[in-house]
Design a protein around this motif. Structure first.
Motif, PDB file in Angstrom:
ATOM      1  N   ARG A  69       0.888  -1.177  -0.141  1.00  0.00           N
ATOM      2  CA  ARG A  69       0.014   0.062   0.034  1.00  0.00           C
ATOM      3  C   ARG A  69       0.906   1.394   0.079  1.00  0.00           C
ATOM      4  O   ARG A  69       0.456   2.308  -0.688  1.00  0.00           O
ATOM      5  CB  ARG A  69      -0.844  -0.001   1.109  1.00  0.00           C
ATOM      6  CG  ARG A  69      -2.063  -0.973   1.159  1.00  0.00           C
ATOM      7  CD  ARG A  69      -3.229  -0.880   2.140  1.00  0.00           C
ATOM      8  NE  ARG A  69      -2.340  -1.018   3.685  1.00  0.00           N
ATOM      9  CZ  ARG A  69      -2.476  -2.457   4.168  1.00  0.00           C
ATOM     10  NH1 ARG A  69      -2.947  -3.288   3.362  1.00  0.00           N
ATOM     11  NH2 ARG A  69      -1.843  -2.387   5.333  1.00  0.00           N
ATOM     12  N   LEU A  70       1.845   1.282   0.699  1.00  0.00           N
ATOM     13  CA  LEU A  70       2.680   2.341   0.852  1.00  0.00           C
ATOM     14  C   LEU A  70       3.681   2.823  -0.390  1.00  0.00           C
ATOM     15  O   LEU A  70       4.180   2.116  -0.761  1.00  0.00           O
ATOM     16  CB  LEU A  70       3.565   2.529   2.157  1.00  0.00           C
ATOM     17  CG  LEU A  70       4.467   3.638   2.565  1.00  0.00           C
ATOM     18  CD1 LEU A  70       3.695   4.837   2.811  1.00  0.00           C
ATOM     19  CD2 LEU A  70       5.592   3.377   3.637  1.00  0.00           C
ATOM     20  N   SER A 114       8.045  -0.171   2.523  1.00  0.00           N
ATOM     21  CA  SER A 114       6.479  -0.652   2.383  1.00  0.00           C
ATOM     22  C   SER A 114       6.208  -2.028   3.002  1.00  0.00           C
ATOM     23  O   SER A 114       5.172  -2.372   3.615  1.00  0.00           O
ATOM     24  CB  SER A 114       6.233  -0.299   0.894  1.00  0.00           C
ATOM     25  OG  SER A 114       6.439   0.787   0.401  1.00  0.00           O
ATOM     26  N   ALA A 115       6.996  -3.048   2.653  1.00  0.00           N
ATOM     27  CA  ALA A 115       6.912  -4.312   3.118  1.00  0.00           C
ATOM     28  C   ALA A 115       6.980  -4.244   4.549  1.00  0.00           C
ATOM     29  O   ALA A 115       5.962  -5.052   5.388  1.00  0.00           O
ATOM     30  CB  ALA A 115       7.764  -5.463   2.517  1.00  0.00           C
ATOM     31  N   GLU A 116       7.785  -3.804   5.375  1.00  0.00           N
ATOM     32  CA  GLU A 116       7.973  -3.750   6.802  1.00  0.00           C
ATOM     33  C   GLU A 116       6.749  -2.984   7.630  1.00  0.00           C
ATOM     34  O   GLU A 116       6.338  -3.478   8.379  1.00  0.00           O
ATOM     35  CB  GLU A 116       9.213  -3.015   7.007  1.00  0.00           C
ATOM     36  CG  GLU A 116      10.625  -3.581   6.734  1.00  0.00           C
ATOM     37  CD  GLU A 116      11.881  -2.962   7.280  1.00  0.00           C
ATOM     38  OE1 GLU A 116      12.874  -3.437   6.824  1.00  0.00           O
ATOM     39  OE2 GLU A 116      11.585  -1.704   7.474  1.00  0.00           O
ATOM     40  N   GLN A 117       6.338  -1.949   6.843  1.00  0.00           N
ATOM     41  CA  GLN A 117       5.033  -1.491   7.415  1.00  0.00           C
ATOM     42  C   GLN A 117       3.982  -2.361   7.446  1.00  0.00           C
ATOM     43  O   GLN A 117       3.111  -2.212   8.241  1.00  0.00           O
ATOM     44  CB  GLN A 117       4.694   0.004   6.444  1.00  0.00           C
ATOM     45  CG  GLN A 117       5.694   1.070   6.470  1.00  0.00           C
ATOM     46  CD  GLN A 117       5.602   1.882   7.820  1.00  0.00           C
ATOM     47  OE1 GLN A 117       4.514   2.281   8.216  1.00  0.00           O
ATOM     48  NE2 GLN A 117       6.561   2.187   8.159  1.00  0.00           N
ATOM     49  N   GLU A 118       3.936  -3.307   6.524  1.00  0.00           N
ATOM     50  CA  GLU A 118       2.804  -4.297   6.531  1.00  0.00           C
ATOM     51  C   GLU A 118       2.870  -5.494   7.035  1.00  0.00           C
ATOM     52  O   GLU A 118       2.421  -6.463   7.033  1.00  0.00           O
ATOM     53  CB  GLU A 118       2.168  -4.378   5.022  1.00  0.00           C
ATOM     54  CG  GLU A 118       1.493  -2.977   4.152  1.00  0.00           C
ATOM     55  CD  GLU A 118       1.010  -3.185   2.915  1.00  0.00           C
ATOM     56  OE1 GLU A 118       0.448  -4.300   2.625  1.00  0.00           O
ATOM     57  OE2 GLU A 118       1.250  -2.391   2.080  1.00  0.00           O
ATOM     58  N   LEU A 128      14.932  -4.398  -1.640  1.00  0.00           N
ATOM     59  CA  LEU A 128      13.662  -5.044  -1.691  1.00  0.00           C
ATOM     60  C   LEU A 128      13.590  -5.435  -0.419  1.00  0.00           C
ATOM     61  O   LEU A 128      12.356  -5.522   0.224  1.00  0.00           O
ATOM     62  CB  LEU A 128      13.618  -6.511  -2.508  1.00  0.00           C
ATOM     63  CG  LEU A 128      13.515  -5.789  -4.141  1.00  0.00           C
ATOM     64  CD1 LEU A 128      13.923  -7.192  -4.999  1.00  0.00           C
ATOM     65  CD2 LEU A 128      12.034  -5.412  -4.438  1.00  0.00           C
ATOM     66  N   THR A 129      14.641  -5.831   0.510  1.00  0.00           N
ATOM     67  CA  THR A 129      14.788  -5.982   1.755  1.00  0.00           C
ATOM     68  C   THR A 129      16.033  -5.187   2.478  1.00  0.00           C
ATOM     69  O   THR A 129      16.501  -4.523   1.471  1.00  0.00           O
ATOM     70  CB  THR A 129      14.861  -7.457   2.123  1.00  0.00           C
ATOM     71  OG1 THR A 129      16.323  -7.949   1.854  1.00  0.00           O
ATOM     72  CG2 THR A 129      13.888  -8.175   1.307  1.00  0.00           C
ATOM     73  N   ARG A 130      16.103  -5.463   3.795  1.00  0.00           N
ATOM     74  CA  ARG A 130      17.318  -4.810   4.336  1.00  0.00           C
ATOM     75  C   ARG A 130      18.773  -5.262   3.787  1.00  0.00           C
ATOM     76  O   ARG A 130      19.912  -4.689   4.021  1.00  0.00           O
ATOM     77  CB  ARG A 130      17.356  -4.698   5.713  1.00  0.00           C
ATOM     78  CG  ARG A 130      16.135  -4.016   6.295  1.00  0.00           C
ATOM     79  CD  ARG A 130      16.429  -2.668   6.460  1.00  0.00           C
ATOM     80  NE  ARG A 130      15.092  -1.906   6.916  1.00  0.00           N
ATOM     81  CZ  ARG A 130      15.294  -0.608   6.989  1.00  0.00           C
ATOM     82  NH1 ARG A 130      16.201  -0.038   6.788  1.00  0.00           N
ATOM     83  NH2 ARG A 130      14.040   0.083   7.589  1.00  0.00           N
ATOM     84  N   ARG A 131      18.806  -6.399   3.062  1.00  0.00           N
ATOM     85  CA  ARG A 131      19.799  -7.019   2.541  1.00  0.00           C
ATOM     86  C   ARG A 131      19.921  -7.185   0.998  1.00  0.00           C
ATOM     87  O   ARG A 131      20.982  -7.455   0.298  1.00  0.00           O
ATOM     88  CB  ARG A 131      20.128  -8.277   3.067  1.00  0.00           C
ATOM     89  CG  ARG A 131      20.128  -8.299   4.584  1.00  0.00           C
ATOM     90  CD  ARG A 131      20.491  -9.899   5.157  1.00  0.00           C
ATOM     91  NE  ARG A 131      20.750  -9.574   6.648  1.00  0.00           N
ATOM     92  CZ  ARG A 131      21.403 -10.605   7.413  1.00  0.00           C
ATOM     93  NH1 ARG A 131      21.080 -11.848   6.830  1.00  0.00           N
ATOM     94  NH2 ARG A 131      21.429 -10.615   8.685  1.00  0.00           N
ATOM     95  N   ILE A 132      18.650  -7.193   0.231  1.00  0.00           N
ATOM     96  CA  ILE A 132      18.763  -7.571  -1.211  1.00  0.00           C
ATOM     97  C   ILE A 132      18.060  -6.356  -1.905  1.00  0.00           C
ATOM     98  O   ILE A 132      17.223  -5.798  -1.293  1.00  0.00           O
ATOM     99  CB  ILE A 132      17.593  -8.539  -1.266  1.00  0.00           C
ATOM    100  CG1 ILE A 132      18.162  -9.781  -0.487  1.00  0.00           C
ATOM    101  CG2 ILE A 132      17.421  -8.952  -2.989  1.00  0.00           C
ATOM    102  CD1 ILE A 132      16.884 -11.021  -0.684  1.00  0.00           C
TER     103      ILE A 132
END
Length: 206
Positions: free
Chosen positions: A63-64, A71-75, A105-109
């Protein structure tokens, strides 16, 4: 299956518009692996409207309107690389990446990490505004370092012939043409504007 990745030197430079024109010209299908931001018309919806071609569902819809990792972390969503494998398609597949190459895409990728695993040719979309030489050459250098095969560079905006020559000469990349700013964007105007794009050259690397 044949696929081509559309990426850019930055966000908001016209990758989605170019992707819509390309998928229509190739008679292909479109896939946006990760959609960040669901307010208003999504990139997949824009491509469907402007191309009339099949659009595959996103692997992640967040959504964010922010970097995918945030965005993924927020959800509470975990983006997993295995879900980002290229989907099967009986048509040439146009894959639109998000933002620039170094978008996390992530904190590592990074997106670039996933693109290198796809092993598909890459079209780099570049602005024609001031600063494009630096951004474009940095992006081409990153793609080369990651082992990605660059199909060429597409320029979006007003004509800047010297910048195009410098970027393609120093970056050792093929000039695939320029998509001008369109005062009115429809399927017909976009299709006409694609007369300036080397679609045959792109088709040739698939």
């Amino acid at each position: 299956m044949s696929a081509v990745i559309v990426t850019g030197t930055d966000t908001g430079i016209g990758k989605t518009l170019f992707s819509a024109g390309l998928v229509h010209a190739l008679g292909g299908a479109y896939w946006k692996p990760v959609q960040s931001g669901l307010d208003g018309e999504t990139d997949s919806a824009v491509v469907r409207r402007l191309s009339g071609c099949p659009v595959l569902p996103e692997a992640y819809r967040l959504r964010l309107a922010a970097s995918p990792h945030l965005s993924a972390e927020q959800e509470g969503v975990a983006i997993r690389p295995e879900r980002l494998a290229l989907p099967r398609s009986d048509r040439p597949l146009v894959v639109e990446a998000a933002g620039g190459l170094m978008v996390p895409l992530t904190r590592r990728i990074l997106y670039l990490d996933v693109m290198s695993r796809w092993a598909a040719p890459v079209v780099l979309c570049c602005r024609t505004a001031l600063g494009t030489i630096n951004h474009s050459l940095l992006s081409l250098a990153a793609l080369e370092a990651a082992g990605c095969r660059v199909a060429g560079v597409v320029f979006i905006g007003d004509e800047m012939k010297d910048s195009r020559r410098v970027i393609c000469s120093i970056g050792k990349a093929r000039d695939l043409g320029r998509l001008p700013v369109l005062p009115r964007i429809t399927r017909e105007t976009l299709s006409r504007a694609f007369a300036g794009i080397d679609v045959a050259g792109i088709r040739g690397v698939l």
